[in-house]
Design a protein around this motif. Structure first.
Motif, short mmCIF file in Angstrom:
data_model
loop_
_atom_site.label_atom_id
_atom_site.label_comp_id
_atom_site.label_asym_id
_atom_site.label_seq_id
_atom_site.Cartn_x
_atom_site.Cartn_y
_atom_site.Cartn_z
N THR A 131 41.64 40.61 -19.97
CA THR A 131 41.27 41.41 -21.15
C THR A 131 40.30 42.53 -20.78
O THR A 131 40.19 43.50 -21.51
N ARG A 132 39.61 42.39 -19.65
CA ARG A 132 38.62 43.41 -19.32
C ARG A 132 39.09 44.36 -18.21
O ARG A 132 38.96 45.58 -18.34
N ASN A 148 44.46 40.44 -26.35
CA ASN A 148 43.42 39.43 -26.16
C ASN A 148 44.03 38.02 -26.17
O ASN A 148 43.98 37.32 -27.16
N VAL A 150 42.91 35.57 -24.80
CA VAL A 150 41.86 34.55 -24.80
C VAL A 150 41.68 33.96 -26.20
O VAL A 150 41.29 32.82 -26.37
N ALA B 248 34.85 35.51 -24.16
CA ALA B 248 35.56 35.85 -22.93
C ALA B 248 36.30 34.66 -22.32
O ALA B 248 37.16 34.84 -21.47
N ALA B 256 31.33 38.01 -15.73
CA ALA B 256 31.84 39.26 -15.14
C ALA B 256 31.55 40.43 -16.08
O ALA B 256 31.17 41.51 -15.64
N ASN B 257 31.70 40.20 -17.38
CA ASN B 257 31.46 41.26 -18.36
C ASN B 257 30.00 41.67 -18.39
O ASN B 257 29.67 42.84 -18.58
N SER B 260 28.96 43.45 -14.89
CA SER B 260 29.50 44.80 -14.73
C SER B 260 28.77 45.78 -15.64
O SER B 260 29.00 46.98 -15.55
#
Lengths: 293, 436
Positions: A131-132, A148, A150, B248, B256-257, B260
């Protein structure tokens, strides 16, 4: 009439099938028997004590709405995986069959994904749809679609289906291509001379003649979707979000190896065994009748 | 079935491969790889070089669940290690396995080693001791959740980076401002059940389960659908709907979010320190976990996560002596202080915390003592000592599922937590049956 070779006496034939029987007994009947035995108990994880509960484990499972929901999830998942992987494989095989130049390269390239282990395939797809940082989800974002998986159960299901079907396409492709090449060219040419177009030829000649292959792949793919997709699900969704991708075999793992609930896990294995047995019987009894060898 | 045989196979393979030496071998199975694995190897090497009677053989056995499974499979085959690392949620499973484990206090007493269980920090050892205060397993790596703040992100959004975020009410205000300033990810989290339900309960001195969170007996029931929990999860659900809280994943995907720089706030274990320090290209800060001022005047303590070392039954007295020596070595102030400073895990003894302070580590690395303070300011109560629930790994799975339903807006907090309680209780009843 079929030619049959007959052996005299009892010992020689028995000796000849013995290795097969031993292998089946050790690697299939023994573990299956163990599973059935354990499904009657609630054991403690360390094997220190076992409490006999009869069919209690089955009652507990079948009385649980979340377990029952897992049947529906499994059915949807298996049908989707089978249809997607066989459909695309057939399409590619038909194209490859018509190729004159470079068919060897084309075939080799298509077979590659089969060499990728399910868990690795899972990680690859997960990475693309992350998603990122995922490439695909980024492009989808540009198109205004907020991917998404998730939190969105349908997207998660789509992703595990695609990831599971992807590696399988190669396998199915190989069989379909072999099947197509086994169809006598003369039949198709005759039809072509009679004025049948490609689609008519495919529908009335090729597909019926391909039915033994299709039937075999149907059985094999359903078994694959039931049992071997564990790695993909484990790496991509772990059964989530909520329970939207918790298929039966994943629950066997989760309850047995995460939850240490070996009784319930064994009972689930027995239920799975039963379902797959039933499915196979149905397939051979009803669908095989429509297969022309 | 297949998996089990594989595990058994690999377990025996490792045992066969172990070299035979004149010194007493002490087998130690752990779950650490990478940097943590290296640090464990260094500890073992230091111990082995420090004396000549025992050799500790450390073996990596996969992640926490896999290590526990390897231990169980090995025990069933009679090939268990001397020391097995088990994560905190496996505590009740290990405790219930009388005949498979030898409590640490017994190992210490039998071997005649110096052992003072009062030297260990209450909130750390409490998770692994009986109601009578007997230590069952040795806390090895323990961490507790804190609030990680990206100071640059706050500044960009026009918020004073020193703004008070002690309470969730204040955090709510900050999230509003971040959202208004266009932040894509005002807040994210790792380990949602551990932080937003288990620790939330302890921090507000509210039971997570009856019977003193399961310490009082296996006939415990979940109590995670109380007012405090429902209010918190509802608030988080509302934030999720408004795009202020970004979910997440079930584990630490959110890390990770945050690292970063995408997310401004992040609730995560204090042990996230090493990773954040090495990757974050922004000014970050550790704050204590927020609490609801509407629910309590001041927070209780948070509880730990991580793993402890269990001693397995069925070894020779010689080996148990070696085990006792090794566990004592691990508890020593120097080893602990180093471990604490290298990893961000909590020190397990007060002496190690004091030594770290004397060495000036907290002054050089501001914020690293937030977790220690959060754990030790108040003496733990019945509600904040820890959790002892059977099948807890699976119960966490159920909680994850129900929380996902809240984050996606499918359920409201009350419905989801009621359902989590009901489904979790079923598993607790099954566990109760096995442990009789």
């Amino acid at each position: 009439m079929e030619k049959r070779v007959t052996f005299k006496g009892l010992w020689l034939p028995l000796l000849l099938v013995l290795p097969q029987i031993v292998i089946t007994a050790v690697f299939f009947f023994y573990p299956a028997g163990q599973a059935i035995w354990q499904s009657l108990f609630i054991p403690d994880p360390f094997g220190l004590s076992m409490k006999y509960v009869g069919l209690g484990n089955f009652e507990y499972l079948l009385g649980n709405p979340y377990y029952r929901a897992s049947f529906v999830t499994t059915a949807i998942f298996s049908i989707l995986v089978t249809v997607v992987s066989m459909g695309i494989a057939l399409y590619l095989a038909v194209l490859a069959d018509r190729l004159i130049k470079g068919s060897g390269v084309y075939r080799t390239l298509l077979i590659w994904p089969y060499a990728v282990a399910p868990a690795v395939a899972g990680v690859l797809w997960l990475f693309m749809f992350n998603t990122r940082v995922g490439v695909v989800s980024w492009y989808l974002g540009l198109l205004g679609y907020d991917w998404n998986h998730v939190l969105n159960g349908e997207e998660a299901m789509g992703l595990v289906v695609v990831a599971s079907a992807w590696g399988r396409i190669s396998y199915n492709f190989l069989f379909f291509l072999a099947g197509l090449q086994a169809i006598p060219k003369s039949v198709i040419e005759a039809a072509a001379i009679d004025g049948a177009r490609f689609w008519t030829r495919f529908r009335t000649i090729v597909f019926p003649l391909l039915s033994p292959t299709t039937f075999f792949l149907l059985v094999v793919n359903i078994v694959y979707a039931f049992f071997e997709t564990f790695g993909v699900i484990h790496t991509i969704t772990s059964g989530g979000p909520q329970q939207s991708t918790t298929i039966l075999v994943y629950k066997v793992y989760a309850d047995g190896f995460v939850g240490q609930d070996l009784g319930s896990s064994a009972a689930q294995s027995v239920i799975l065994l039963f379902i797959v047995g039933l499915l196979t019987i149905v397939q051979f009894k009803f669908i095989e009748r429509r297969v022309h060898y | 079935m297949k998996l089990k045989h594989l595990l058994l196979g690999s377990a025996t393979a490792v045992l066969v491969a172990a070299p035979v030496a004149a010194q007493t071998q002490v087998e130690f199975w752990h779950a650490f790889t990478g940097r943590l694995g290296e640090l464990v190897a260094a500890q073992v090497e230091t111990f082995n070089n420090s004396q000549s009677d025992y050799v500790v053989e450390a073996t990596h056995k996969g992640n926490y669940s896999e290590t526990l499974n390897a231990g169980i499979a090995a025990f069933r085959a009679g090939e268990q290690p001397d020391i097995l690392m088990v994560f905190e949620v496996g505590t009740a499973t290990m405790m219930g396995a009388k005949g498979a484990i030898k409590p640490v206090y017994e190992v210490m007493a039998d071997s005649g080693a110096d052992f003072d269980s009062d030297a260990y920090i209450g909130a750390v050892k409490g998770y692994y001791t009986t109601s009578e205060g007997e230590m069952l397993s040795l806390p090895f790596n323990s961490s507790t959740p804190v609030l990680w703040v990206n100071r640059d992100a706050l500044e960009e959004a026009g918020i004073d980076p020193d703004t008070d975020m002690s309470t969730w009410e204040q955090v709510g205000g900050v999230l509003d401002k971040l959202k208004e300033a266009g932040s894509e990810c005002p807040m994210t989290t790792a380990w949602q059940s551990w932080i937003h339900l288990e620790n939330l309960s302890a921090y507000h001195d509210t039971p997570f389960a009856t019977k003193a969170n399961g310490f009082g007996g296996v006939d415990t029931e979940l109590a995670l659908n109380g007012d405090v929990q429902v209010a918190h999860i509802q608030a988080m659900g509302d934030w999720a709907k408004e795009g202020k809280f970004i979910y997440a994943g079930r584990r630490n995907e959110g890390g990770a979010n945050f690292r970063s720089g995408d997310c401004a706030l992040f609730t995560e274990s204090s042990a996230g320190y090493a990773g954040i320090k090495s990757e974050a290209k922004f000014d970050f800060e550790v704050r204590p976990l927020p609490y609801w001022a509407s629910a309590v005047d001041a927070p209780q303590n948070t509880i730990i996560g991580g793993a402890s070392l269990w001693v397995m039954e069925g070894q020779s007295d010689e080996e148990y002596k070696g085990v006792a020596e090794f566990l004592n070595f691990l508890s020593s102030a120097e080893v602990q202080a180093k471990w604490h400073q290298d990893t961000g895990y909590l020190p397990i003894t007060s002496a190690a915390a004091d030594l770290t302070r004397e060495q000036g580590f907290y002054d050089e690395n501001p914020g690293t003592d937030v977790a220690v303070k959060q754990m030790t300011t108040n003496a733990p109560t019945e509600n904040s000592k820890g959790l002892r629930l059977g099948s807890f790994d699976q119960i966490r799975g159920i909680i994850d599922e129900e929380l996902e339903a809240v984050w996606s807006g499918d359920k409201d907090a009350k419905t989801a937590l009621d359902s989590a309680k009901q489904r979790g209780d079923e598993l607790l009843r099954r566990f109760e049956q096995t442990s009789r």
